[in-house]
Write a protein that holds these residues in place. Structure first.
Motif, PDB file in Angstrom:
ATOM      1  N   GLY A   1     -63.442  29.388 -42.371  1.00  0.00           N
ATOM      2  CA  GLY A   1     -62.300  30.344 -42.685  1.00  0.00           C
ATOM      3  C   GLY A   1     -62.731  31.390 -43.563  1.00  0.00           C
ATOM      4  N   MET A   2     -63.573  31.281 -44.500  1.00  0.00           N
ATOM      5  CA  MET A   2     -64.056  32.222 -45.403  1.00  0.00           C
ATOM      6  C   MET A   2     -64.593  33.509 -44.770  1.00  0.00           C
ATOM      7  N   LEU A   3     -65.537  33.130 -43.663  1.00  0.00           N
ATOM      8  CA  LEU A   3     -66.062  34.182 -43.012  1.00  0.00           C
ATOM      9  C   LEU A   3     -65.146  34.944 -42.041  1.00  0.00           C
ATOM     10  N   ALA A   4     -64.332  34.030 -41.371  1.00  0.00           N
ATOM     11  CA  ALA A   4     -63.354  35.070 -40.685  1.00  0.00           C
ATOM     12  C   ALA A   4     -62.502  35.992 -41.416  1.00  0.00           C
ATOM     13  N   TRP A   5     -62.085  35.395 -42.559  1.00  0.00           N
ATOM     14  CA  TRP A   5     -61.225  36.423 -43.417  1.00  0.00           C
ATOM     15  C   TRP A   5     -61.915  37.429 -44.284  1.00  0.00           C
ATOM     16  N   THR A   6     -63.065  37.289 -44.704  1.00  0.00           N
ATOM     17  CA  THR A   6     -63.664  38.352 -45.304  1.00  0.00           C
ATOM     18  C   THR A   6     -64.375  39.453 -44.404  1.00  0.00           C
ATOM     19  N   PHE A   7     -64.654  38.960 -43.067  1.00  0.00           N
ATOM     20  CA  PHE A   7     -65.296  39.948 -42.255  1.00  0.00           C
ATOM     21  C   PHE A   7     -64.060  40.226 -41.108  1.00  0.00           C
ATOM     22  N   ARG A   8     -62.738  40.069 -41.690  1.00  0.00           N
ATOM     23  CA  ARG A   8     -61.878  40.348 -40.476  1.00  0.00           C
ATOM     24  C   ARG A   8     -61.504  41.620 -39.956  1.00  0.00           C
ATOM     25  N   ARG A   9     -61.922  42.547 -40.791  1.00  0.00           N
ATOM     26  CA  ARG A   9     -61.817  44.083 -40.272  1.00  0.00           C
ATOM     27  C   ARG A   9     -62.789  44.316 -39.169  1.00  0.00           C
ATOM     28  N   GLY A  10     -62.415  44.605 -37.768  1.00  0.00           N
ATOM     29  CA  GLY A  10     -63.455  44.583 -36.730  1.00  0.00           C
ATOM     30  C   GLY A  10     -64.126  43.341 -36.444  1.00  0.00           C
TER      31      GLY A  10
END
Length: 451
Positions: free
Chosen positions: A236-245
């Protein structure tokens, strides 16, 4: 006195530099150009060091404040990697009777894990080109989550072993991307030290939790319920923080992925660093993974007590990465690694020849302390001697191949120990330390590679 104004025109080559993406799918800021005029005779006050002439390619490292969310999530991903790597060794005494297997079959866990790292080493740059840095991080986290879904219910042994392929593959993708990302922020030597100290903190906590669950319950495999919960948060943290692109690569990077990997593998420094990391991580996980079994079989220790010695090793490693990061940077990375290897060899020889559990617990912690800075220091050196447009391919490959050592050497140690006993741990560690010294000596003394 007359002042002459000199204007430096942009060179034609700068157009090519500016039009090409820095790295395949990278979240690292692109190259840009700046204009600058200066006055003759005004050398002392001229800000040439900070403001290069127009047309000169400049790489801007992002400030931590602008990428703190991504920095937090990549550190958390590496924390889980530490928990995963260190816990396997602490569970070996419980894994054997649960599945009624010998050390050779236990070592298969490490071999299958190694295969996951190996696959990742050659596919990381291609996936990054197609999915972007955030996409590969999220994919790796998903593989890791899938592995824990298989592990926690104590499946049949072949399926349990296969789950280590998934965890190796997932951890490898995350490790490669995290190292590339952190290596390109401001004060990277310090943040790399923190990143790998966080890994050590996870490795410290993993055996503590695993040993506690295994000794206080009859369900040692419930440890993987803990890692399953943490893996959900990680994804969840990785998907959210790198959500742009997220899951979006770079079109031109897809075409250059093969070329970049081949070019990276043609660099002698990449090969040497890969071998150095391979031996280093092998030393790290072999020591932390087999020390408990060694103390039980050779030193006649109680499993419920010596199980915590592995955490002492990882605590030393974590402390070394925090305390020695700036010292290593200031006194010279090349020189200090040789000093640490000598001190680590002394600690290892005392561990080998002094048959006392307390003395062994202290010296194995010192071994972890002295070798702690090696991985972040190696990554820091790589950013200085390798072309910047090859950082994703070269650092990703070197760090992933290095982490493959975390599976290869524990497997070899276990395979030999199946016939000769766990006492082989000591000469194996001495050989690995000596090998590291040789490969570190082969790393070129280049101040900075010109891209």
């Amino acid at each position: 006195m007359a002042t002459t104004i000199v204007t430096i025109p942009p060179p034609a080559a700068s157009i090519e530099l500016d039009s090409r993406p820095l790295a395949a799918g990278s979240d690292i800021p692109p190259i840009n150009t700046r204009s600058h005029t200066f006055s003759a005779g005004d050398e002392e006050s001229s800000p040439l060091d900070d403001q290069p002439p127009e047309g000169v390619a400049v790489f801007e490292r992002p400030n931590v404040s602008t990428v703190k969310g991504k920095l937090l999530s990549t550190n958390f991903a590496v924390f889980i990697s530490g928990m995963n790597d260190a816990s396997t060794g602490a569970l070996i005494p419980y894994l054997q009777p649960a599945y009624d297997i010998g050390l050779l079959f236990v070592a298969l866990v490490y071999l299958i894990n190694f295969s996951g790292w190996l696959v990742a080493a050659f596919t990381n740059v291609h996936l990054t080109a197609r999915l972007g840095m955030g996409g590969v991080l999220a994919l790796g986290a998903a593989f890791q989550l899938s592995a824990y879904c298989l592990m926690f219910w104590k499946p049949p042994y072949p399926l349990f072993v296969f789950s280590f392929f998934l965890s190796g593959l997932g951890l490898a993708y995350q490790d490669a991307q995290a190292n590339v990302f952190v290596a390109n922020v401001n004060n990277s030597h310090r943040w790399l030290g923190i990143l790998h100290a966080i890994y050590g903190a996870g490795a410290l906590l993993g055996p503590l939790i695993a040993t506690t669950i295994a000794t206080r319950t009859t369900h040692w495999h419930y440890f993987y319920l803990v890692t399953l919960g943490v893996a959900v948060i990680n994804l969840g943290m990785l998907a959210w923080t790198f959500r742009r692109g997220l899951f979006k690569g770079v079109a031109t990077a897809k075409e250059s992925a093969n070329r970049d990997l081949k070019k990276a593998l043609s660099e002698l420094t990449v090969i040497v660093l890969s071998l150095f990391f391979f031996l280093y991580v092998g030393t790290e996980v072999t020591a932390g993974g087999w020390v408990v079994e060694f103390l039980i079989r050779v030193r006649n220790g109680e499993p419920s007590r010596v199980g915590y010695v592995a955490s002492g090793f990882w605590a030393g490693l974590t402390l070394g990465r925090l305390v020695l990061a700036d010292i290593t940077h200031r006194l010279g990375e090349r020189r200090m690694v040789f000093v640490y290897i000598i001190l680590a060899l002394i600690a290892q020889l005392i561990f080998w020849f002094v048959p006392n559990i307390i003395a062994n617990a202290v010296t194995i912690s010192l071994l972890g302390f002295f070798i702690g800075p090696f991985f972040p220091t190696g990554i820091s050196v790589a950013t200085k001697v390798l072309p910047r447009d090859l950082h994703v391919a070269s650092i990703g490959f070197a760090s992933t191949m290095g982490q493959a050592g975390s599976a290869a050497f524990p497997f070899l140690t276990g395979a030999i120990a199946a016939n000769s006993g766990v006492k082989v741990l000591q000469p194996v560690l001495v050989g690995l330390l000596a090998g590291m010294a040789i490969f570190w000596a082969l790393i070129p003394r280049v101040a900075r590679h010109s891209s």
